[in-house]
Design a protein around this motif. Structure first.
Motif, PDB file in Angstrom:
ATOM      1  N   GLU A  72       0.836  -1.210   0.000  1.00 21.68           N
ATOM      2  CA  GLU A  72       0.000   0.000   0.000  1.00 21.68           C
ATOM      3  C   GLU A  72       0.873   1.262   0.000  1.00 21.68           C
ATOM      4  N   ALA A  73       1.883   1.263   0.863  1.00 26.67           N
ATOM      5  CA  ALA A  73       2.744   2.464   0.960  1.00 26.67           C
ATOM      6  C   ALA A  73       3.510   2.679  -0.337  1.00 26.67           C
ATOM      7  N   ARG A  74       4.038   1.593  -0.920  1.00 29.12           N
ATOM      8  CA  ARG A  74       4.800   1.726  -2.163  1.00 29.12           C
ATOM      9  C   ARG A  74       3.900   2.209  -3.294  1.00 29.12           C
ATOM     10  N   CYS A  75       2.658   1.714  -3.338  1.00 27.25           N
ATOM     11  CA  CYS A  75       1.725   2.138  -4.402  1.00 27.25           C
ATOM     12  C   CYS A  75       1.360   3.606  -4.260  1.00 27.25           C
ATOM     13  N   ARG A  76       1.237   4.080  -3.043  1.00 26.78           N
ATOM     14  CA  ARG A  76       0.958   5.522  -2.854  1.00 26.78           C
ATOM     15  C   ARG A  76       2.115   6.344  -3.420  1.00 26.78           C
ATOM     16  N   LYS A  77       3.336   5.892  -3.159  1.00 27.28           N
ATOM     17  CA  LYS A  77       4.528   6.631  -3.633  1.00 27.28           C
ATOM     18  C   LYS A  77       4.612   6.561  -5.155  1.00 27.28           C
ATOM     19  N   THR A  79       2.121   6.150  -7.254  1.00 29.68           N
ATOM     20  CA  THR A  79       1.026   6.959  -7.812  1.00 29.68           C
ATOM     21  C   THR A  79       1.453   8.419  -7.886  1.00 29.68           C
ATOM     22  N   ALA A  80       2.118   8.886  -6.826  1.00 27.44           N
ATOM     23  CA  ALA A  80       2.595  10.286  -6.808  1.00 27.44           C
ATOM     24  C   ALA A  80       3.711  10.491  -7.831  1.00 27.44           C
ATOM     25  N   ASN A  85      -3.023   6.221 -10.931  1.00 26.66           N
ATOM     26  CA  ASN A  85      -3.297   5.453  -9.729  1.00 26.66           C
ATOM     27  C   ASN A  85      -2.766   4.030  -9.863  1.00 26.66           C
ATOM     28  N   HIS A  87      -2.665   0.618  -8.050  1.00 21.71           N
ATOM     29  CA  HIS A  87      -3.410  -0.066  -6.984  1.00 21.71           C
ATOM     30  C   HIS A  87      -2.619  -1.293  -6.503  1.00 21.71           C
TER      31      HIS A  87
END
Ligand code: G3P
Ligand code: MG
Length: 351
Positions: A72-77, A79-80, A85, A87
């Motif tokens: 989850e944390a890696r996907c947020r990074k 995405t930015a 997005n 997922h």
């Protein structure tokens, strides 16, 4: 450029004509260099998100030997960094596959290596491992285990109080690239020579007749491409260093399990993720599965693994592989300057 594949589409009840292809993207050296996104990556993802002749989304997953944080944390990074997005359903990193083995160790003491402080402990607990320890915990328990490193205040704060003389380690998981190779090699050698009890005489049998502690590596990369001009040593380098020391101490290397690209286990795991992603977008496909194109920068991991998985493989020149050094050690289906060119070639070939 190879023969054009006969153009065909899936006719899906939910979305009509759907392109019969899907992608798996390596990350380091293909989409990013260090924390810097590669400009061609944003253009490539825009094409897959719909800016292509079909107007439909073309399914893709990211498959990396990187790790150290939760999916989850890696996907947020990501995405930015990439502007689209990403997922967790589209994302497989080096240790994601450990979710499928956690049942073997859920209640047993295990040692996890990699990353800084207790990052990886938190990832392991998120997977369901309950008794998770780090080499910093060992140093906090007894600083004389490795007299050449004093815990920083942040490292000290990340430790848990454990009496390792009473805590038989049953498995060692190298989740991500270790930061302190010297401390980690020393602690692994202690655990493996003493049947899991750090400080017990070497050659001690494991308590209650358990098998020897298991050693699992999640990333075989000897080198990888970060934002320095030359490739950097990866977790595979740590494994070679550890095994050389262990062999010098005991006369032989220690048996281990290897996950990560190009292992079959990781590609089989990723095939399931890709199939689930395709179903998520377009429902169940009963016909022949889509042609998968793997885009990577490392012939040893990305190209070798994709070829063995019967995927098409595209080697890009933005990472580890340097065409000036001669032909790649594993022959790709195609070579491209960057990931945008790779995507355009594959779509042209399929549509
Ligand atoms: O630690 C990351 C490195 O080994 C390679 O990452 O994304 O190129 O598989 P990637
Ligand atoms: Mg790479």
């Amino acid at each position: 450029a190879g023969p054009r594949v006969a153009a065909r589409h899936y006719q899906t009840p939910s979305h009509g004509r759907v392109p019969p292809l899907a992608f798996a993207f390596d990350i380091d050296g293909v989409l990013v260099q260090g924390s810097r996104p590669i400009s061609a990556a944003k253009r490539a993802l825009a094409i897959l998100e719909g800016d292509n002749p079909t107007g439909s989304k073309i399914p893709y997953v990211l498959l990396t030997n990187g790790g150290g944080a939760s999916e989850e944390a890696r996907c947020r990074k990501l995405t930015a960094q990439l502007g689209f997005n990403i997922h967790p359903h589209q994302f497989v990193q080096s240790h994601t596959i450990l979710k499928s083995v956690v049942h073997k160790y859920a209640d047993l003491p295990v040692l996890v290596l990699g990353g800084r402080n207790d990052e990886v402990r938190r990832v392991a607990k998120g997977y369901g491992f309950k008794k998770v320890y780090t080499t910093l915990d060992v140093l906090a328990w007894n600083p004389s285990v490795w007299p050449f490193h004093d815990l920083t205040p942040q490292e000290k704060q990340s430790t848990e109080p454990v009496d390792f003389s009473q805590t038989p380690i049953t498995a060692i998981f190298v989740y991500h690239d270790p930061c302190n190779w010297a401390l980690d090699v020393q602690v692994i050698c202690d655990v493996l020579q003493s049947g899991g009890i750090i400080g017990a005489p070497y050659g001690t049998a494991t308590p209650d007749g358990r098998p020897r502690p298991e050693l699992i590596f999640c990333n075989p990369d000897l080198i990888w491409r970060s934002d320095f001009d030359r490739p950097r040593l990866g977790q595979g380098g740590f494994r070679v260093a550890f095994q050389a020391v262990y062999k010098a101490l005991t006369g032989s290397e220690y048996p281990y399990v290897q996950y990560g690209k190009p292992t079959e286990a990781t590609y089989q795991f990723t095939k399931k993720v890709l199939q689930a992603r395709f179903r998520e977008l377009y429902g169940q496909i009963t016909e022949k599965p889509p042609n998968v194109y793997m885009v990577g920068d490392n012939p040893e991991s990305d190209i070798a693994g994709a070829n063995a998985a019967n995927w098409a493989s595209i080697l890009v020149h933005t990472g580890v592989y340097d065409p000036k050094q001669g032909p790649p050690t594993h022959v790709p289906t195609h070579e491209a300057k960057n990931v945008e060119e790779a995507v355009k070639w594959a779509i042209h070939r399929e549509l």
